[in-house]
Motif scaffolding. Structure first.
Motif, short mmCIF file in Angstrom:
data_model
loop_
_atom_site.label_atom_id
_atom_site.label_comp_id
_atom_site.label_asym_id
_atom_site.label_seq_id
_atom_site.Cartn_x
_atom_site.Cartn_y
_atom_site.Cartn_z
N VAL A 114 -12.45 -12.24 -58.44
CA VAL A 114 -12.21 -12.64 -57.22
C VAL A 114 -12.31 -11.45 -56.34
CG1 VAL A 114 -9.88 -13.02 -55.69
CG2 VAL A 114 -10.46 -14.17 -58.07
N ASN A 115 -12.18 -10.17 -56.85
CA ASN A 115 -12.62 -9.03 -56.04
C ASN A 115 -14.08 -9.06 -55.65
OD1 ASN A 115 -10.80 -6.85 -54.89
ND2 ASN A 115 -12.07 -5.46 -55.76
N ARG A 116 -14.64 -9.20 -56.53
CA ARG A 116 -16.29 -9.08 -56.34
C ARG A 116 -16.84 -10.20 -55.38
NH1 ARG A 116 -19.79 -7.64 -54.59
NH2 ARG A 116 -21.93 -6.71 -55.56
N TYR A 117 -16.09 -11.32 -55.45
CA TYR A 117 -16.63 -12.54 -54.60
C TYR A 117 -16.04 -12.26 -53.19
CZ TYR A 117 -16.01 -17.10 -52.67
OH TYR A 117 -16.28 -18.08 -51.72
N ARG A 118 -14.98 -11.40 -53.12
CA ARG A 118 -14.42 -11.09 -51.51
C ARG A 118 -15.21 -9.91 -51.11
NH1 ARG A 118 -7.82 -10.79 -52.62
NH2 ARG A 118 -7.58 -13.12 -52.72
N GLU A 119 -15.81 -9.23 -52.04
CA GLU A 119 -16.70 -8.00 -51.35
C GLU A 119 -18.06 -8.70 -50.74
OE1 GLU A 119 -17.71 -4.41 -53.67
OE2 GLU A 119 -16.06 -4.89 -55.19
N GLU A 120 -18.50 -9.76 -51.29
CA GLU A 120 -19.63 -10.24 -50.75
C GLU A 120 -19.02 -11.22 -49.47
OE1 GLU A 120 -22.66 -10.04 -51.66
OE2 GLU A 120 -22.08 -8.48 -53.04
N ARG A 121 -17.93 -12.05 -49.47
CA ARG A 121 -17.74 -12.83 -48.41
C ARG A 121 -17.19 -11.94 -47.27
NH1 ARG A 121 -18.06 -16.68 -47.02
NH2 ARG A 121 -16.08 -17.76 -46.46
N VAL A 122 -16.78 -10.63 -47.46
CA VAL A 122 -16.41 -9.77 -46.23
C VAL A 122 -17.67 -9.24 -45.56
CG1 VAL A 122 -14.30 -9.10 -47.07
CG2 VAL A 122 -16.29 -7.87 -47.47
N LYS A 123 -18.72 -9.52 -46.05
CA LYS A 123 -20.25 -9.40 -45.48
C LYS A 123 -20.67 -10.58 -44.90
CE LYS A 123 -21.38 -6.20 -49.29
NZ LYS A 123 -22.27 -5.96 -50.50
N ASP A 124 -19.94 -11.74 -44.56
CA ASP A 124 -20.38 -12.89 -43.94
C ASP A 124 -21.42 -13.57 -44.79
OD1 ASP A 124 -18.68 -12.47 -41.65
OD2 ASP A 124 -19.93 -11.42 -40.79
#
Length: 824
Positions: free
Chosen positions: A311-321
């Motif tokens: 989940v954390n790695r996925y969020r790292e990408e999502r915060v980059k839009d």
């Protein structure tokens, strides 16, 4: 180096293009494994550890060969009575009435009852053979008559031995006594271990209920009560530990995920991994034992780590839009490799336990390894698919997201704390590693002195439970446990129960003239741990049976005298004739308990001091066995448990060696295949060595022994420790290979992966540390050392790994070699 990314991309593509199908497939698999949950049986107690032990096999030989007093169909119940004076008329009537009620219930299969009260009654009325007659004899006698009869009866040392050590014959007073009820129950066997399925359990549980409702202070003790408590403590521990662990873990997961839907997905994944694992146990017919109570927390430890990283790695990408599908594809591509490395090394760490000679440890290693494999599939395939599927539904129905910022995000306070290892690596990596290496060696050397232990008490609840446990509501409130209290009470208050014994199983030609003299001389000048009487070991054997019968029968005494060359009461000639006479006498049953029918095997029982250590007792038993010129094997409960203790220690060393070698080979191989840098495998091992050294030293410092459960901790520490360091090393390699410089790659690693590791560490150390409140001491110790193992692994991964990587880069990168000398 191979192009593994092709296969990883295919996996990622399958997950992101078919998330709904993946979720449905895993739920079907969960139903299949769930069917196996109903087949799980339990196996509690110490007998599971003593099976196939040479010392246990010798003890089984003794039980088989000398069957009369060790009938496999007999058992006994001890009735422990406490009173201001158990020799008073009312107290003795209480004992006899309880024994009468037991004898009257045919389903309790009682065959006889004995007690001081019974002997006193027969002293009053020698014709009182039944309990009913004995009760009448006591009731009709005056207190002074009862007192006189009790004084006369207790003049017999055997009767007095049933009274507590405070017995005063002059005042005819004692505070406690033991009554015995014998039973004939098929299926009972004598062994050093105690099983949770004793045929005596139901009988003694009912007797315990009878004693509780009676108007007297009598407690029930025996193998059935021990077996019952060993079995019940498993369920009580689970009821206590699991909710507490779930509560703590849930609290930390709320903080880590900060999104109710993500939290639900993580919890569902954890439950799924546990169902798969225990369903496998049921389908494979592997019984659930105390050892396996630790499996669910271990699965939670790895599962939580995998879930937070995903989940954390996925969020790292999502915060980059980045859109959800490419974000999840990137997550799967990067983390599936890290998960594979972690799973491979963790499985090897657990599988190292299958080298153990003890079946419960082998079962533990197999179940834990299979569970970790299932965890890999659930969190590496199901969770990403479920997360993407839910996010697509969220977008479709306009459900908002909560707390989508990744842990340890750049610039945060946590990121600054996590960068300590990077700062050390930038300033003085080599000096720091030298200090760490020396400290690790010192801690590991100190840890080699850790104690080893194995005893029935390890698995029993403590004598006194913590006060807060009794304040818990049902069904979490543990039951009342009495075995440990009664064991300690018997040892402290009855001389006859103090200490243990060593049995010598002797095989040879016992018809030879010198055989009995040899047995007699073996007891001279006894070792320190043996109880001494008149400079001889306190013992019972065929020699003592001959001497005792000679004291009763003048004709047999004359036979012994005619064949006793040196006049010491031990016959030297015509031994077969003496044996024949003995076997035809009224004491034939007693004789056959020490001598086989073919006169080729005998047993000798030596009493040992109550405070003697297992190691010393076993050593002294071997010394006495060596005095005999026949084939003699020392056995008995103490010897068997010491053998198991030694096996546990060797299992720990063997498992550690196998786990280290297998993990090293795997890491070197996998990093060469995936990254073309086999030396990264060595880098990955450095933090593991550090955490192992400090863990061993901490166990000795805190007085935690290597016992049946903690013996697995060294291989577990490798498996779980690799989890942390592998994430750091692989994330670094991934960042470094994208063109980032060394310092930036390390900074991104500790801020991104370090955040997930922190959440995982906090959650799993509390989740596993909660085992410390388990009712059995062995589980509490396991929880503490496992929590320490995870904490040390976390610190080593984030503080030791960055400087190690810096030194690695200096040694392997040509352009860094020239400046390596000035790096420090």
């Amino acid at each position: 180096m191979i192009d593994y990314e092709v296969y990883v991309d295919r996996l990622g593509e399958f997950i992101v293009t078919n998330p709904g199908r993946v979720v449905a497939l895993f739920f079907v698999a969960t139903l299949i494994f769930g069917a196996g949950l109903g087949n799980i049986s339990t196996d509690a107690g110490t007998s599971q550890f003593t099976d196939n032990s040479p010392a246990q096999e010798a003890l089984d030989d003794v039980d088989r060969e000398f069957s009369p007093p060790f009938e496999t169909s007999s058992g006994s119940t001890q009735l422990i009575q406490q009173d201001s004076n158990v020799l008073s008329k009312p107290a003795m009537l209480d004992m006899l009435r309880l024994q009468e009620r037991i004898m009257d219930r045919s389903h309790l299969r009682a065959t006889s009852a004995s007690s001081v009260a019974s002997t006193v009654a027969q002293t009053l009325d020698p014709s009182a053979k039944t309990l009913d007659q004995q009760i009448d004899a006591l009731e009709s006698a005056s207190p002074s008559e009862v007192r006189a009869a009790a004084k006369k009866a207790t003049a017999n040392p055997q009767i007095a031995s049933l009274l507590s050590d405070d017995f005063n014959r002059e005042s005819v007073r004692a505070s406690s006594t033991i009554g015995v009820v014998s039973h004939e129950v098929p299926g009972i066997s004598s062994s050093a271990g105690t099983s949770g399925t004793s045929p005596m359990t139901g009988i003694q549980t009912e007797i315990q209920s009878m004693a509780t409702t009676a108007d007297s202070d009598i407690r029930v003790f025996g193998s059935g009560i021990i077996s019952s408590e060993l079995s019940n403590v498993i369920s009580d521990s689970l009821l206590l530990v699991v909710p507490a662990a779930v509560l703590l873990i849930f609290g930390f997961l709320v903080i880590a995920y900060r999104d109710p839907i993500d939290l639900l997905l993580g919890v569902v994944s954890l439950v799924m991994a546990v169902i798969w694992t225990f369903g496998f146990m049921g389908l494979a017919s592997i019984p659930f034992s105390q050892m396996l109570i630790s499996v669910p927390p271990l699965l939670l430890a790895v599962g939580i780590d995998f879930g937070l990283h995903a989940v954390n790695r996925y969020r790292e990408e999502r915060v980059k839009d980045v859109e959800p599908v490419p974000s999840m594809a990137t997550t799967v591509r990067q983390l599936s490799v890290a998960f594979f490395i972690v799973t491979g090394t963790t499985v090897l760490g657990f599988l190292a336990n299958v080298t153990s000679d003890l079946a419960p440890i082998r079962d533990f290693g197999l179940v834990a390894a299979v569970g970790i494999l299932f965890t890999f599939f659930v969190f590496g395939v199901f969770l990403p698919a479920a997360k993407l599927y839910v996010d697509q539904l969220r977008h479709k129905y306009g459900v908002p997201a909560f707390g989508s910022t990744p842990l340890g995000s750049e610039g945060g306070a946590l990121a600054r704390v996590l960068s300590v290892g990077v700062t050390i690596g930038r300033t003085a990596p080599r000096a720091f590693l030298v200090v760490v290496l020396l400290s690790t060696v010192a801690a590991g050397a100190y840890g080699t002195g850790v104690d080893t232990s194995f005893s029935q008490e390890d698995f029993l609840p403590p004598e006194e439970q913590a006060g807060y446990l009794q304040q818990l509501p049902e069904p979490f409130k543990p039951g009342v446990y009495t075995v440990t209290r009664d064991i300690n009470y018997l040892e402290d208050n009855f001389e006859s129960t103090q200490g243990d014994s060593v049995t010598l199983y002797v095989e040879g030609q016992l018809r030879e003239d010198s055989s009995l003299e040899m047995i007699h001389r073996a007891g001279e000048d006894p070792p320190e741990t043996f109880v001494e009487e008149d400079r001889r070991a306190e013992t019972t054997s065929i020699v003592t049976v001959i001497q005792n019968y000679a004291a009763q029968d003048p004709e047999f005494a004359a036979l012994v005298d005619r064949n006793d060359a040196d006049g010491n009461g031990v016959p030297d000639d015509n031994l077969e004739t003496i044996y024949d006479e003995l076997m035809a006498s009224p004491v034939s049953g007693q004789a056959s308990s020490y001598l086989t029918e073919d006169y080729r095997a005998t047993r000798i029982v030596y009493t040992v001091e109550g405070d003697a250590e297992q190691k010393a007792i076993v050593a002294d038993g071997k010394v006495v066995a060596d005095r005999l010129r026949m084939d003699a094997t020392a056995t008995g409960n103490t010897v068997v448990f010491k053998a198991v203790s030694d096996t546990i220690f060797m299992s720990a060393i063997e498992s550690l060696t196998v786990a280290l070698l297998a993990t090293a080979v795997f890491l070197v191989f996998i990093y060469q295949v995936l990254e073309g840098q086999w030396t990264l495998g060595v880098v990955n091992l450095v933090p593991i060595g550090v955490s192992l050294g400090f863990l061993a030293g901490s166990m000795r410092y805190f007085g935690i022994p290597l016992n049946a459960l903690t013996a697995t901790i060294l291989s577990i520490a490798i498996g779980l420790g690799i989890d942390y360091s592998a994430h750091v090393v692989h994330r670094f390699a991934d960042e470094y290979n994208t063109g980032q410089d060394l310092d930036e790659a390390l900074r991104l690693t500790v801020s991104g992966t370090g955040g997930a590791l922190t959440g995982s560490m906090l959650t799993t150390t509390t989740g596993l540390g909660v085992l410390a409140i388990a009712i059995t001491p062995v589980l509490g110790q396991f929880g503490v050392v496992t929590a320490m193992s995870i904490f040390y692994s976390y610190l080593a991964a984030l503080v030791v790994t960055p400087p190690t990587i810096v030194v690695w880069e200096q040694l392997t990168s040509p352009e860094s070699t020239a400046s390596a000398a000035t790096a420090d």
